[in-house]
Design a protein around this motif. Structure first.
Motif, mmCIF file in Angstrom:
data_model
loop_
_atom_site.group_PDB
_atom_site.id
_atom_site.type_symbol
_atom_site.label_atom_id
_atom_site.label_comp_id
_atom_site.label_asym_id
_atom_site.label_seq_id
_atom_site.Cartn_x
_atom_site.Cartn_y
_atom_site.Cartn_z
ATOM 1 N N MET A 80 1.779 -4.224 -8.205
ATOM 2 C CA MET A 80 1.923 -4.373 -9.369
ATOM 3 C C MET A 80 1.161 -4.004 -10.119
ATOM 4 N N LEU A 81 -0.489 -4.037 -9.843
ATOM 5 C CA LEU A 81 -1.305 -3.807 -10.485
ATOM 6 C C LEU A 81 -1.455 -2.180 -10.553
ATOM 7 N N THR A 82 -1.304 -1.405 -9.215
ATOM 8 C CA THR A 82 -1.429 0.216 -9.221
ATOM 9 C C THR A 82 -0.420 0.796 -9.998
ATOM 10 N N GLY A 83 1.168 0.374 -9.768
ATOM 11 C CA GLY A 83 2.414 1.174 -10.499
ATOM 12 C C GLY A 83 2.152 0.658 -12.054
ATOM 13 N N GLY A 84 1.637 -1.117 -12.165
ATOM 14 C CA GLY A 84 1.105 -0.870 -13.652
ATOM 15 C C GLY A 84 0.441 -0.027 -14.368
ATOM 16 N N ILE A 85 -0.753 0.215 -14.453
ATOM 17 C CA ILE A 85 -1.820 0.363 -14.302
ATOM 18 C C ILE A 85 -1.591 1.991 -14.271
ATOM 19 N N LEU A 86 -1.592 2.426 -13.529
ATOM 20 C CA LEU A 86 -0.866 4.406 -13.388
ATOM 21 C C LEU A 86 0.065 4.416 -14.556
ATOM 22 N N VAL A 87 0.984 3.809 -14.773
ATOM 23 C CA VAL A 87 2.191 4.375 -16.135
ATOM 24 C C VAL A 87 1.042 3.591 -17.499
ATOM 25 N N GLY A 88 0.581 2.808 -17.255
ATOM 26 C CA GLY A 88 0.088 2.785 -18.839
ATOM 27 C C GLY A 88 -1.016 4.447 -18.974
ATOM 28 N N SER A 89 -1.691 4.220 -18.190
ATOM 29 C CA SER A 89 -2.613 5.522 -18.045
ATOM 30 C C SER A 89 -1.731 6.749 -18.432
ATOM 31 N N ALA A 90 -0.929 6.961 -17.426
ATOM 32 C CA ALA A 90 -0.753 8.134 -17.360
ATOM 33 C C ALA A 90 1.115 8.266 -18.445
ATOM 34 N N GLY A 91 0.960 7.164 -18.995
ATOM 35 C CA GLY A 91 1.701 7.592 -19.994
ATOM 36 C C GLY A 91 1.413 7.208 -21.115
ATOM 37 N N THR A 92 -0.096 7.180 -21.679
ATOM 38 C CA THR A 92 -0.837 7.044 -22.536
ATOM 39 C C THR A 92 -1.537 8.606 -23.328
ATOM 40 N N ILE A 93 -1.387 9.416 -21.659
ATOM 41 C CA ILE A 93 -2.089 10.578 -21.612
ATOM 42 C C ILE A 93 -1.410 11.851 -22.701
ATOM 43 N N LEU A 94 0.242 11.623 -21.759
ATOM 44 C CA LEU A 94 1.190 12.173 -21.857
ATOM 45 C C LEU A 94 2.183 11.589 -23.481
ATOM 46 N N THR A 95 1.565 10.674 -24.034
ATOM 47 C CA THR A 95 2.406 10.351 -25.429
ATOM 48 C C THR A 95 1.225 11.789 -26.087
ATOM 49 N N LEU A 136 0.719 -1.280 -0.253
ATOM 50 C CA LEU A 136 0.153 -0.371 0.011
ATOM 51 C C LEU A 136 0.794 1.863 -0.040
ATOM 52 N N ILE A 137 1.940 1.341 0.811
ATOM 53 C CA ILE A 137 2.474 1.945 0.744
ATOM 54 C C ILE A 137 3.198 2.911 -0.710
ATOM 55 N N GLY A 138 4.332 1.668 -0.961
ATOM 56 C CA GLY A 138 4.567 1.452 -1.892
ATOM 57 C C GLY A 138 3.596 2.390 -3.484
ATOM 58 N N SER A 139 2.539 1.811 -3.585
ATOM 59 C CA SER A 139 0.963 2.829 -4.196
ATOM 60 C C SER A 139 1.179 4.025 -4.182
ATOM 61 N N ILE A 140 1.057 4.053 -3.085
ATOM 62 C CA ILE A 140 1.199 5.947 -2.161
ATOM 63 C C ILE A 140 2.491 6.406 -3.315
ATOM 64 N N THR A 141 3.303 5.869 -2.688
ATOM 65 C CA THR A 141 4.684 6.961 -3.475
ATOM 66 C C THR A 141 4.858 7.128 -4.486
ATOM 67 N N PHE A 142 4.797 5.355 -5.682
ATOM 68 C CA PHE A 142 4.402 5.549 -6.998
ATOM 69 C C PHE A 142 3.079 7.043 -7.540
ATOM 70 N N ILE A 143 2.303 7.042 -6.951
ATOM 71 C CA ILE A 143 1.200 8.395 -6.742
ATOM 72 C C ILE A 143 1.848 9.432 -6.951
ATOM 73 N N LEU A 144 2.442 9.797 -4.924
ATOM 74 C CA LEU A 144 2.773 11.079 -5.317
ATOM 75 C C LEU A 144 4.198 11.314 -5.699
ATOM 76 N N GLY A 145 5.390 10.466 -6.678
ATOM 77 C CA GLY A 145 6.036 10.455 -7.156
ATOM 78 C C GLY A 145 5.433 11.122 -8.744
#
Lengths: 109, 478
Positions: free
Chosen positions: B253-268, B11-20
């Motif tokens: 893994m799920l939050t990290g992966g999906i966050l990058v997936g959706s944020a990455g698409t928007i960034l693209t 949970l902490i890991g997921s939060i750091t990814f979001i904050l990061g």
């Protein structure tokens, strides 16, 4: 395979994974929200940072490696390779991002 | 107990990814954001190693192997990331992205093999006669496909950026790509209905076809569009990582992966917008083949006017306002330090010097900012396109250093040009434009630049670093 059966399979899938699917959907929206408006200067560091974060796949590699039976050479070798590749992604990703951002910092003062 | 602790760590890991990610999108907090996400990642990794238990309660083994692999990866990753030149950073990101994709693909291969030997669906229902017809097989297959495409695509993108791979396309390639993707998906569905031996073979067919698809997907896309493609492949890898999260019911893994997936698409999409192009337009690769069908711009060829070093020095020294337009050539020649020196020398003589930064100058957005920051050029001197464009009519001299497509007026004038519609810097409005270039080579879009033939344009040929050094010496000697 008739329609009812297909429908049943799909519903069953959603039921089995309902918690994970909730996380997925919320994360999609969160990802979109977070990026919202980012200055173009930060596009590349952000891409690089995101690149490092998907290195979280390494956790799957560690599980594969840790679960491999000592006589299952395929799993051992592939798992070993996967952990190396995942570590490269994580370590390389964060270090490259930090190097890019280090330069932004310097000029701020 | 330990499993609960691990859940909290995740949970902490997921939060750091979001904050990061959140902090990474603001210049002031970006660096801290990256470090926070890295800290979360390290915690999640060590938490997994020591606290993970599978459904039957077994903890992980093979610690020696795990740590050996971690150490090898850390040393190689750290060393190569520290060593890489600023100009090669986009390539590096692409390479690391490919590693992540390969990692996801391997996980899927091992887990599918495992499943073929002992099917254990966690779904509450098993379809009679079809042990492979369930969500787990579907997710593992998706992880395999997306991971492989991302790996192969990233390797091609990496090769293109460092010049090892050339653009390549053939008629009907788009149709072939679509056909290939449909074939891969059809095979995946088919695999869920056959016996395990056939399925095992099919898995390797799907794997190989996905690799081929990844190569063909990136091949026709022009080199200038590589940052967009890397960003897209980046979000692919995110989704592949999320497939792993689904498989292991692993929240981080799920939050990290999906966050990058959706944020990455928007960034693209944002990156495409910065170039005023659509994502479809980039993927179909209009830069690659279209340049040949552009005789209009080629016809613009006329006389070019060269300028001597001494004249340039005089012109610059007696101007009131100078704008420097840096491009990829500056990065290649590693001329950022001498460029800063030129700027300081001119400022000492009372000339106002500013930099015009095009959003896609160089090989990645922000490339020039990073490069000039390395040479300690103050932040306030770097002006974005929207800020500097109205200033050009009041500018005495524009010095274009190694930039080409981003100052091509054809983007405004010539509807047949492949870069038509891309916002460019209006350098031709300045009193004089000096273009510092190695030769008359075309820019990355592979098209002629009308700017070079403008009556107000002067060409100064030579390597950016050597020329700027001589120029600084000339100005000091005046």
């Amino acid at each position: 395979m008739d329609i009812n059966f297909t429908l049943f399979l799909i519903l069953n899938f959603f039921y089995s994974y309902r918690e994970l699917i909730t996380i997925v959907i919320l994360s999609i929206f969160l990802g979109i929200e977070i990026i919202g408006s980012v200055p173009s200067v930060l596009h590349t560091p952000l891409m690089s940072g995101a690149n490092a974060i998907h290195g979280v796949v390494i956790i799957g590699a560690i599980i594969v490696m840790g679960k491999a039976e000592p006589d299952n050479y395929l799993a051992l070798i592939l798992g070993f390779l996967a952990v190396i590749l995942g570590t490269l992604n994580v370590v390389g990703g964060f270090v490259v991002t930090d190097r890019m951002l280090e330069m932004f910092k310097k000029k701020k003062k | 107990m330990e499993t609960n602790l691990l859940e909290i760590i995740y949970l902490i890991g997921s939060i750091t990814f979001i904050l990061g990610l959140k902090m990474l999108s603001h210049p002031d907090s970006a660096r801290k954001g990256n470090l926070i996400a890295a800290a979360g990642m390290i915690t999640a990794i060590f938490g997994t190693i020591f606290l993970y238990h599978d459904v039957e309660g077994n903890s992980l083994g093979n610690y020696i192997w795990i740590f050996a692999a971690l150490i090898i990866g850390t040393v190689v990753g750290f060393y190569s990331a520290k060593k890489v030149q600023m100009t090669a950073m986009p390539e590096m990101v692409s390479l690391f992205n490919g590693m992540g994709g390969a990692c996801a693909a391997i996980i899927s291969i091992v887990e599918l093999n495992h499943f073929f030997h002992a099917p254990h669906p966690i779904e509450s229902f098993v379809t009679n006669g079809h042990p492979l017809l369930n969500g787990q097989v579907l997710i593992m297959s998706l992880g395999l496909i997306i991971g492989s495409v991302s790996f192969a695509g990233s390797m091609v993108a990496w090769g293109k950026l460092n010049g090892k791979v050339k653009d390549f396309s053939f008629p009907g390639q788009q149709f072939m790509n679509i056909g290939l993707m449909l074939a891969i998906l059809a095979l995946t569905v088919f695999m869920m209905f056959v016996d395990v031996e056939t399925a095992q073979m099919l898995m390797y067919v799907i794997f190989s076809l996905s690799l081929v698809y990844g190569v063909l997907f990136v091949f026709p896309i022009g080199g200038a569009d590589m940052p967009v493609v890397i960003s897209l492949l980046n979000s692919f890898t995110g989704v592949a990582a999320a497939c792993g999260g689904f498989l292991y019911s692993n929240s981080v893994m799920l939050t990290g992966g999906i966050l990058v997936g959706s944020a990455g698409t928007i960034l693209t999409i944002l990156m495409c917008k910065a170039m005023n192009r659509s994502l479809m337009n980039v993927i179909i690769g209009s830069f690659g083949g279209a340049s040949a069908s552009n005789p209009a711009a080629a016809g613009a060829a006329g006389d070019i006017r060269e300028i001597t070093m001494n004249d340039t020095a005089v012109l610059l020294s007696y101007s009131k306002s100078v704008v420097i337009v840096p491009g990829y050539g500056l990065a290649v020649a590693q001329a950022q330090h001498v460029c800063h020196e030129l700027e300081k020398t001119l400022e000492e003589k009372g000339v106002e010097v500013r930099y015009a930064i095009h959003p896609v100058a160089g090989r990645m957005p922000g490339h020039m900012n990073v490069l000039l920051a390395e040479a300690d050029v103050p932040y306030t001197k770097l002006l974005e396109m929207e800020e500097i464009n109205p200033e050009f009519p009041n500018t005495d001299v524009v010095l274009v250093i190694g930039a080409n497509d981003v100052v091509n007026p054809a983007a405004k004038r010539d509807p047949s040009s492949p870069i038509y519609g891309m916002p460019v810097l209006d350098v031709e409005l300045a009193a004089t434009t000096i273009v510092l270039k190695r030769g008359m080579a075309k820019g990355y879009a592979g098209i002629e630049n009308e700017l070079f033939y403008e009556p107000k344009t002067r060409m100064l040929f030579g390597d950016a670093k050597a020329t700027l050094q001589k120029l600084v010496a000339e100005i000091k000697a005046l």
